[in-house]
Design a protein around this motif. Structure first.
Motif, PDB file in Angstrom:
ATOM      1  N   LEU A  82      -2.044   0.942  -4.765  1.00 50.44           N
ATOM      2  CA  LEU A  82      -1.038  -0.370  -4.343  1.00 50.44           C
ATOM      3  C   LEU A  82      -0.062  -0.706  -5.300  1.00 50.44           C
ATOM      4  N   LEU A 115      -6.087   5.099   1.645  1.00 48.64           N
ATOM      5  CA  LEU A 115      -5.280   4.223   0.567  1.00 48.64           C
ATOM      6  C   LEU A 115      -5.253   4.882  -0.670  1.00 48.64           C
ATOM      7  N   VAL A 143      -0.107   5.122   1.132  1.00 48.10           N
ATOM      8  CA  VAL A 143      -1.148   5.728   1.940  1.00 48.10           C
ATOM      9  C   VAL A 143      -0.951   7.109   2.230  1.00 48.10           C
ATOM     10  N   LEU A 150      -6.798  -3.191   5.580  1.00 50.39           N
ATOM     11  CA  LEU A 150      -6.995  -1.983   5.378  1.00 50.39           C
ATOM     12  C   LEU A 150      -8.161  -1.511   6.714  1.00 50.39           C
ATOM     13  N   PRO A 196       0.853  -1.224  -0.072  1.00 51.21           N
ATOM     14  CA  PRO A 196       0.153   0.050  -0.141  1.00 51.21           C
ATOM     15  C   PRO A 196       0.903   1.401  -0.037  1.00 51.21           C
TER      16      PRO A 196
END
Length: 268
Positions: free
Chosen positions: A37, A34, A27, A253, A25
């Protein structure tokens, strides 16, 4: 082992479905979100077990056919993962790494577009990451391909920025939408004045050129706090999460959004 890890063997691994993707991830912490990825390719060899990327990626890079096949597989697997995540209610951009070897072929942007369309993934949700060295290897040709990628709506990220020898003039001419600050500067930023100055100048450069900016290799709270003070919001690294299979992302998450930083046990 040398023989069992040839370019031909890797092509066979692609055909035999021995490869898999894990996702790390990217972030922001303020506000918590988020952002993206990054897809990372892994090889689960039936005899040798998990082969480190450092052992097979250079081998793939040395053979254009193998590198093209690998990138094609990664993009396809990323599109499939995007669909799987969308079904779970997670719809974020994915980034995949491309090699200088992939940039020999002007049909690459069209092939990417077709794969995205077939998989129902919006072009703006695919980001191609390219190292600084690869991007400027054959600049005129690269610029042609990258411009086509951007015209089709995909994002472009310059990876490991600060470690190569690109000129600012070249950077201005290339259609990148994001700069990733190399982990070597990020990890030293709290202890080295020089690294901190380089990080700050890259952040300012990105802001002035209307590019997003990501710090990779963020491993400590202290580093994350400093980066945020310097003005970079998007963080990637073990402090946030290790790379994980797509099935682990929803649990990670949920925990992370609640304030935990738990890495599901099977990834440590």
């Amino acid at each position: 082992v040398g023989q069992s890890l040839s370019a031909e063997r890797l092509q066979k691994a692609i055909a035999n479905n021995e490869l898999l993707l894990e996702f790390q991830p990217i972030v922001s912490r303020q506000p918590k979100a988020l952002k993206k990825l990054e897809a990372l390719v892994r090889w689960q060899h039936p005899v040798l077990g998990r082969v480190p990327p450092g052992d097979f990626l250079p081998m793939a890079e040395s053979d254009t056919t193998t590198m093209d096949a690998l990138t094609e597989w990664v993009v396809g697997a990323a599109v499939d993962a995007y669909q799987a995540l969308a079904k779970l209610g997670i719809s974020v951009p994915l980034s995949v790494n491309v090699s200088a070897q992939n940039l020999h072929d002007l049909s690459l942007p069209d092939r990417l577009e077709q794969r995205l369309r077939a998989g129902g993934m919006p072009a703006r949700h695919l980001c191609l990451e390219l190292t600084e060295t690869a991007a400027f290897e054959n600049a005129a040709h690269t610029m042609d391909i990258l411009s086509r990628v951007r015209l089709k709506g995909m994002e472009l990220s310059i990876d490991d920025f600060g470690t190569g020898y690109s000129s600012l003039k070249m950077l201005r001419q290339m259609p990148f939408s994001e700069i990733k600050i190399d982990r070597s500067f990020v990890s030293d930023a709290t202890t080295s004045r020089d690294s901190r100055a380089i990080v700050k100048s890259i952040i300012d450069l990105a802001a002035n050129m209307d590019m997003a900016c990501v710090a990779e290799g963020v491993e400590t709270e202290e580093t994350a706090d400093l980066l945020e003070q310097l003005g970079v919001r998007d963080l990637q690294g073990y402090l946030i999460a290790r790379p994980m299979p797509v099935a682990a992302i929803p649990t990670w998450l949920a925990i992370w959004m609640q304030g935990g930083s738990v890495t599901p046990r099977d990834q440590t």
